[in-house]
Design an enzyme around this catalytic site. Structure first.
Site, PDB file in Angstrom:
ATOM      1  CG  HIS A   1      19.961  30.007  91.276  1.00 14.33           C
ATOM      2  ND1 HIS A   1      19.940  29.403  92.302  1.00 14.33           N
ATOM      3  CD2 HIS A   1      20.871  31.349  91.728  1.00 14.33           C
ATOM      4  CE1 HIS A   1      20.144  30.347  93.410  1.00 14.33           C
ATOM      5  NE2 HIS A   1      20.256  31.688  92.842  1.00 14.33           N
TER       6      HIS A   1
ATOM      7  CG  ASN B   1       3.723  24.034  79.396  1.00 11.29           C
ATOM      8  OD1 ASN B   1       4.229  24.320  79.646  1.00 11.29           O
ATOM      9  ND2 ASN B   1       3.981  22.684  78.900  1.00 11.29           N
TER      10      ASN B   1
ATOM     11  CG  HIS C   1      15.291  24.747  64.339  1.00  7.29           C
ATOM     12  ND1 HIS C   1      14.747  24.223  64.069  1.00  7.29           N
ATOM     13  CD2 HIS C   1      14.608  26.056  64.186  1.00  7.29           C
ATOM     14  CE1 HIS C   1      13.611  23.827  63.664  1.00  7.29           C
ATOM     15  NE2 HIS C   1      13.386  25.669  63.839  1.00  7.29           N
TER      16      HIS C   1
ATOM     17  CG  HIS D   1       2.545  21.799  93.175  1.00  4.75           C
ATOM     18  ND1 HIS D   1       2.379  22.306  93.875  1.00  4.75           N
ATOM     19  CD2 HIS D   1       1.990  20.441  93.555  1.00  4.75           C
ATOM     20  CE1 HIS D   1       0.803  21.577  94.553  1.00  4.75           C
ATOM     21  NE2 HIS D   1       1.046  20.545  94.472  1.00  4.75           N
TER      22      HIS D   1
ATOM     23  CB  CYS E   1       7.589  25.716  75.387  1.00  2.00           C
ATOM     24  SG  CYS E   1       5.218  25.371  75.515  1.00  2.00           S
TER      25      CYS E   1
ATOM     26  CG  HIS F   1       9.193  24.971  79.370  1.00  2.00           C
ATOM     27  ND1 HIS F   1       8.252  24.988  79.857  1.00  2.00           N
ATOM     28  CD2 HIS F   1       8.812  23.580  77.792  1.00  2.00           C
ATOM     29  CE1 HIS F   1       6.788  25.099  78.571  1.00  2.00           C
ATOM     30  NE2 HIS F   1       7.270  23.990  78.472  1.00  2.00           N
TER      31      HIS F   1
END
Length: 497
Positions: free
Chosen positions: A388, A425, A304, A421, A225, A392
């Site tokens: 802001h 995802n 990573h 909502h 993702c 994810h």
């Protein structure tokens, strides 16, 4: 006289104003120190009479060589500096795919299909119901047409159909919003973690829009993702070596071939969270976009944790006992994500945090090392660095954990919760739905800083920092246009189905 309690001290002394004063003092220390120096020099000059000043000036003798040498050195240093300075990368505009109403899966529909597909295993149905009740998803999330069949039809043709629908719709919207023509694209990067056909998705786009034969195209798969920010990083590097170029980044996840139809609970979880979505982003290093572009890329920081075995296997595609392929989510996922986040914020902190926060962090670190290891570590206030936050929308637990660790307010994570909502995802594209939410709410002002944070299999935590180039007018189109007035909505802890 009774002793003064800590609560009384905390209430009587405005500690908030003390902290604000400390932050202002440390963050502007150079300016505050330079003022007395400048005032002292001015006073000394004023004490000298006009004759003394004129005599001092006449005592300075310059010849042509003394003037030319420093001038040449200054010009040389300035030339080297400007030639070695990285090119500025602009985000001209972006577009997000909005699924049609016919693809919506209300809770009742999702559970009805689950009961029919998993009729031999009612416990798996109950598990999915419990997950869905606590997921934070709404009634308008969408799944591709092939998943609406009973049983689902995850064919290669259906997967290509979903990819074409999502990607081409996002690309068409991007062309319309920016006015760019397909022939103007110099670099194309597509990221889709689980669906990697031959020819590639990037080749599919090139064929559809008849892009130039010398285009630099890349197709990233298997990177989870957070692959969207990896694509941004790759585009940034390519734009540094290709002057006057445009780069398009397409981020998506194709659901059709990856809908799990087995009974392993750890593999059923993604069925409840992942939904249709995609985005197309136009990046450029052209100076002509200096004023028209929406954002300027400031930093990309990648972490990573794949060297650790647990981190490597915490999001793992494999076959279950019946030979059905699915994504296995480990119970240690949130713990590993927290460790990856710590590594990432440790790397990004010095780049973005004001001096006052860095000093407090350093003092706490030294204190724990020298005086008391049990001291509570100081968590920097990233609200001092960003207006802001786009976290994810991987799930409610992910957003809750980051809100807690970064000490963010409900408004700071509003875009993430509302995106989860409304759209679910959507993998690597979720960050752009969140940015779109902030813009639709009219909250993006010139100079505002945005922090995008994403997690991905491997295990990775990646960040991107953007600075708003101009005050963004409320968009009249986009995925939020017809529903933004209803948001934010209250999301209960449990939705009883």
């Amino acid at each position: 006289m009774p002793p003064i309690s800590p609560e009384y001290f905390s209430n009587s002394v405005k500690l908030k104003h003390v902290k604000l004063g400390y932050q202002y003092l440390v963050n502007h220390i150079l300016y505050l120190l330079s003022i007395p120096v400048m005032v002292g020099i001015l006073i000394e000059v004023l004490r000298l009479g006009p004759d003394e000043v004129l005599s001092l000036w006449r005592s300075l003798h310059f010849d042509l060589v003394q003037i030319l040498c420093p001038s040449f050195l200054i010009v040389f240093i300035a030339t080297v500096y400007f030639m070695s300075k990285p090119r500025t990368i602009y985000l001209v505009d972006y577009a997000c795919y909005k699924p049609p109403v016919t693809c919506r899966v209300p809770f009742s529909t999702f559970m009805e299909h689950s009961r029919l597909i998993l009729k031999d295993n009612p416990k798996s149905v109950e598990f999915q119901m419990r997950i869905l009740e606590r997921s934070g998803l709404g009634e308008e999330t969408c799944l591709p047409p092939s998943i609406h069949y009973i049983p689902p039809k995850p064919t290669m043709e259906a997967a290509r159909g979903e990819a074409e629908l999502v990607i081409f719709s996002a690309m068409d919207s991007l062309f319309k919003k920016t006015g760019i023509k397909p022939k103007d694209i110099d670099i194309l990067i597509v990221n889709c973690s689980l669906f990697s056909p031959t020819p590639s998705l990037s080749a599919m786009i090139i064929n559809k829009y008849k892009l130039r034969s010398n285009i630099k195209s890349f197709n990233l798969s298997g990177m989870g993702c957070s692959a969207g920010l990896i694509s941004i990083d790759l585009a940034r590097d390519l734009l540094q070596v290709h002057p006057n170029a445009n780069a398009v980044v397409v981020s998506t996840e194709i659901i059709t071939p990856n809908y799990y139809q087995g009974n392993e609970r750890a593999m059923l979880l993604p069925n409840c969270l992942f939904r249709m979505g995609g985005s197309a982003i136009l990046l450029s290093n052209r100076r002509s976009h200096r004023w028209s572009a929406k954002y300027r890329l400031v930093h990309v920081v990648r972490t990573h944790k794949g060297a650790d075995d647990k981190a490597y296997r915490c999001v793992f595609e494999e076959e279950d006992k019946e030979g059905k392929v699915g994504i296995n989510l480990s119970k240690d996922l949130m713990t590993i994500a927290g460790e990856a986040l710590k590594s990432n914020i440790t790397a990004i902190g010095p780049l973005v945090l004001p001096a006052s926060e860095q000093l407090l962090f350093l003092l706490t670190l030294v204190g724990r090392k020298i005086f008391n290891p049990k001291w509570k570590p100081y968590i920097p206030d990233f609200r001092q660095a960003f207006e802001h936050f786009c976290i994810h929308a991987g799930g409610r637990a992910v957003i809750d954990e980051l809100q807690k660790n970064l000490q963010l307010s409900a408004e700071h994570v509003e875009a993430s919760r509302m995106t989860l909502h409304r759209f679910g995802n959507t993998s690597s594209s979720s960050l752009w739905y969140e940015l779109g939410y902030i813009e639709e709410k009219g909250r993006m002002r010139r100079g505002n800083r945005v922090w995008q944070i994403a997690f991905g299999s491997g295990f990775k935590c990646n960040s991107a920092v953007w600075k708003c180039n101009r005050t963004i007018k409320t968009p009249v189109d986009g995925p939020w246009a017809d529903c933004i007035d209803r948001y934010p909505v209250h999301i209960p802890e449990v939705v009883k189905l």
